[in-house]
Design a protein around this motif. Structure first.
Motif, PDB file in Angstrom:
ATOM      1  N   ASP A 139       0.837  -1.209   0.000  1.00  0.00           N
ATOM      2  CA  ASP A 139       0.000   0.000   0.000  1.00  0.00           C
ATOM      3  C   ASP A 139       0.872   1.259   0.000  1.00  0.00           C
ATOM      4  N   GLN A 140       1.932   1.240   0.808  1.00  0.00           N
ATOM      5  CA  GLN A 140       2.849   2.387   0.853  1.00  0.00           C
ATOM      6  C   GLN A 140       3.497   2.615  -0.513  1.00  0.00           C
ATOM      7  N   LEU A 141       3.901   1.533  -1.152  1.00  0.00           N
ATOM      8  CA  LEU A 141       4.534   1.626  -2.468  1.00  0.00           C
ATOM      9  C   LEU A 141       3.562   2.199  -3.503  1.00  0.00           C
ATOM     10  N   GLN A 142       2.316   1.767  -3.427  1.00  0.00           N
ATOM     11  CA  GLN A 142       1.295   2.259  -4.357  1.00  0.00           C
ATOM     12  C   GLN A 142       1.064   3.761  -4.169  1.00  0.00           C
ATOM     13  N   LYS A 143       0.966   4.183  -2.909  1.00  0.00           N
ATOM     14  CA  LYS A 143       0.757   5.606  -2.615  1.00  0.00           C
ATOM     15  C   LYS A 143       1.951   6.440  -3.075  1.00  0.00           C
ATOM     16  N   CYS A 144       3.140   5.888  -2.863  1.00  0.00           N
ATOM     17  CA  CYS A 144       4.367   6.577  -3.274  1.00  0.00           C
ATOM     18  C   CYS A 144       4.383   6.796  -4.788  1.00  0.00           C
ATOM     19  N   MET A 145       3.981   5.772  -5.529  1.00  0.00           N
ATOM     20  CA  MET A 145       3.958   5.862  -6.991  1.00  0.00           C
ATOM     21  C   MET A 145       2.899   6.856  -7.472  1.00  0.00           C
ATOM     22  N   VAL A 146       1.756   6.884  -6.771  1.00  0.00           N
ATOM     23  CA  VAL A 146       0.687   7.821  -7.127  1.00  0.00           C
ATOM     24  C   VAL A 146       1.152   9.261  -6.915  1.00  0.00           C
ATOM     25  N   ILE A 147       1.832   9.504  -5.772  1.00  0.00           N
ATOM     26  CA  ILE A 147       2.365  10.850  -5.492  1.00  0.00           C
ATOM     27  C   ILE A 147       3.325  11.281  -6.595  1.00  0.00           C
ATOM     28  N   GLY A 148       4.175  10.352  -7.024  1.00  0.00           N
ATOM     29  CA  GLY A 148       5.135  10.652  -8.080  1.00  0.00           C
ATOM     30  C   GLY A 148       4.464  10.984  -9.405  1.00  0.00           C
ATOM     31  N   GLU A 149       3.358  10.300  -9.693  1.00  0.00           N
ATOM     32  CA  GLU A 149       2.635  10.533 -10.946  1.00  0.00           C
ATOM     33  C   GLU A 149       1.845  11.841 -10.924  1.00  0.00           C
ATOM     34  N   GLU A 150       1.304  12.173  -9.736  1.00  0.00           N
ATOM     35  CA  GLU A 150       0.411  13.334  -9.641  1.00  0.00           C
ATOM     36  C   GLU A 150       1.133  14.631  -9.297  1.00  0.00           C
ATOM     37  N   SER A 151       2.400  14.552  -8.979  1.00  0.00           N
ATOM     38  CA  SER A 151       3.148  15.768  -8.637  1.00  0.00           C
ATOM     39  C   SER A 151       4.508  15.747  -9.333  1.00  0.00           C
ATOM     40  N   GLU A 152       5.248  16.803  -9.148  1.00  0.00           N
ATOM     41  CA  GLU A 152       6.577  16.905  -9.772  1.00  0.00           C
ATOM     42  C   GLU A 152       7.685  16.442  -8.825  1.00  0.00           C
ATOM     43  N   VAL A 153       7.269  15.892  -7.694  1.00  0.00           N
ATOM     44  CA  VAL A 153       8.239  15.430  -6.697  1.00  0.00           C
ATOM     45  C   VAL A 153       8.886  14.121  -7.177  1.00  0.00           C
ATOM     46  N   ASP A 154      10.203  14.028  -7.061  1.00  0.00           N
ATOM     47  CA  ASP A 154      10.928  12.812  -7.449  1.00  0.00           C
ATOM     48  C   ASP A 154      10.896  11.817  -6.269  1.00  0.00           C
ATOM     49  N   VAL A 155      10.140  10.752  -6.437  1.00  0.00           N
ATOM     50  CA  VAL A 155       9.987   9.766  -5.358  1.00  0.00           C
ATOM     51  C   VAL A 155      10.711   8.454  -5.692  1.00  0.00           C
ATOM     52  N   THR A 156      11.576   8.483  -6.669  1.00  0.00           N
ATOM     53  CA  THR A 156      12.252   7.263  -7.132  1.00  0.00           C
ATOM     54  C   THR A 156      13.017   6.573  -6.008  1.00  0.00           C
ATOM     55  N   GLU A 157      13.781   7.353  -5.260  1.00  0.00           N
ATOM     56  CA  GLU A 157      14.599   6.783  -4.186  1.00  0.00           C
ATOM     57  C   GLU A 157      13.734   6.191  -3.080  1.00  0.00           C
ATOM     58  N   THR A 158      12.656   6.916  -2.739  1.00  0.00           N
ATOM     59  CA  THR A 158      11.741   6.437  -1.690  1.00  0.00           C
ATOM     60  C   THR A 158      11.079   5.132  -2.107  1.00  0.00           C
ATOM     61  N   CYS A 159      10.595   5.091  -3.344  1.00  0.00           N
ATOM     62  CA  CYS A 159       9.948   3.873  -3.867  1.00  0.00           C
ATOM     63  C   CYS A 159      10.931   2.707  -3.878  1.00  0.00           C
ATOM     64  N   GLN A 160      12.166   2.987  -4.224  1.00  0.00           N
ATOM     65  CA  GLN A 160      13.187   1.936  -4.284  1.00  0.00           C
ATOM     66  C   GLN A 160      13.438   1.348  -2.895  1.00  0.00           C
TER      67      GLN A 160
END
Length: 317
Positions: A15-36
């Motif tokens: 669930d956390q991973l899904q939310k992280c990916m959604v945040i990355g898609e819906e904003s300009e914030v780079d969440v690559t490291e967090t998702c990894q």
């Protein structure tokens, strides 16, 4: 996807991973490291949970509602070539036991197995995978037909037990299962048994005698279910976990006691996590064992099978 109680830490991370990916898609914030980092933690959590499963947890996985059933395997292995055959020619067609002709690769097989339902309506229609005497007699009729035409047999075991109702006893449940065990032990064609879910009591044995008995990694095979064992010994279902450990019912326990021939490894998390991979693995195992068994003459097949079961339970003190 449904999660079992011990899988909840995996659900939280997914669930956390899904939310992280959604945040990355819906904003300009780079969440690559967090998702990894979440993915790495998720992979470690899965390994920790699934490599240390208790006997009871494996029982739970064998009953997972998303786990593939007999027809799923048959359709995946045979495609459109499967022709279902019906009826025991005496009472009726038992919907909990299915069987018919199908091709795996270029080889024709007689495929038989218990079928469970996917929802309330189909579970009632399939009688929860609990066959009546006519189901076992249908299975035997199909096996004898296979023997007549020289076709190998594959059975898929997945049942909480044979149906225990009064009408089943009236129509000879015990005799039907005993007859199947006797007749399967002397069939003159190769018989491969695959335990794909629950393998409970005589209900499993009624189609479980074979030259090769294979168990998927997260299945169980025992004379009684953990709940029933607990209710008999402790007068309560609360001790089902202790009962599961004491019964030694897991695939590794069965292999250690030489009651089965091989354990089929499942994808991480169970057969339902990657159905295609599971189907491919099972298909390859069936074909490889058949290639080995087809070299034997009918007389050698029967002798080998008889010797195999005669040696079970032998103890040299």
């Amino acid at each position: 996807m449904e999660y079992l109680e011990f899988e909840l830490p995996i659900k939280e991370l997914e669930d956390q991973l899904q939310k992280c990916m959604v945040i990355g898609e819906e904003s300009e914030v780079d969440v690559t490291e967090t998702c990894q980092k979440i993915e790495e933690k998720l992979a470690d959590t899965k390994k920790d949970i699934y490599k240390n499963l208790t006997a009871w947890q494996r029982v739970q996985l064998s009953r997972h509602p998303n786990r593939p059933y007999t027809l799923d395997y048959i359709n995946a292995l045979c495609g459109d070539s499967f022709l279902e055959l019906h009826g025991d020619r005496t009472v009726k067609d038992d919907k909990a036991m299915i069987g018919g002709l199908g091709k795996i690769g270029d080889q024709s097989f007689m495929l038989i197995g218990q079928q469970k339902g996917y929802n309330t309506k189909t579970r009632q229609y399939r009688n929860f995978g609990m066959a009546n005497p006519e189901g076992y007699r249908k299975a035997l009729r199909l096996m004898k037909s296979a023997e007549k035409f020289g076709l190998p047999i594959v059975t898929f075991v997945d049942t909480p037990g044979a149906y225990p109702g009064i009408e089943a006893e009236e129509r000879g449940q015990g005799e039907a299962i005993a007859r199947n065990i006797l007749e399967m032990s002397r069939l003159k064609v190769p018989v491969i048994v695959v335990i794909i879910g629950e393998g409970a009591s005589g209900g499993a044995l009624g189609i479980g005698v074979g030259d090769k008995v294979l168990m998927l990694e997260n299945t169980w095979y025992s004379v009684i279910s953990p709940e029933s064992c607990s209710s008999i010994l402790w007068r309560s279902w609360e001790y089902k976990e202790q009962a599961a450990e004491a019964l030694k019912l897991t695939a590794s326990d069965m292999k250690r006691q030489k009651l089965i021939d091989e354990i089929i490894k499942e994808p991480l998390g169970g057969a339902h996590r990657d159905r295609d991979k599971t189907f491919t693995t099972v298909k390859n195992k069936i074909i490889s064992h058949f290639e080995e068994l087809k070299k034997l003459s009918p007389k050698e097949l029967v002798k080998q099978r008889m010797d195999k079961y005669s040696n079970m339970g032998v103890y040299n003190g």
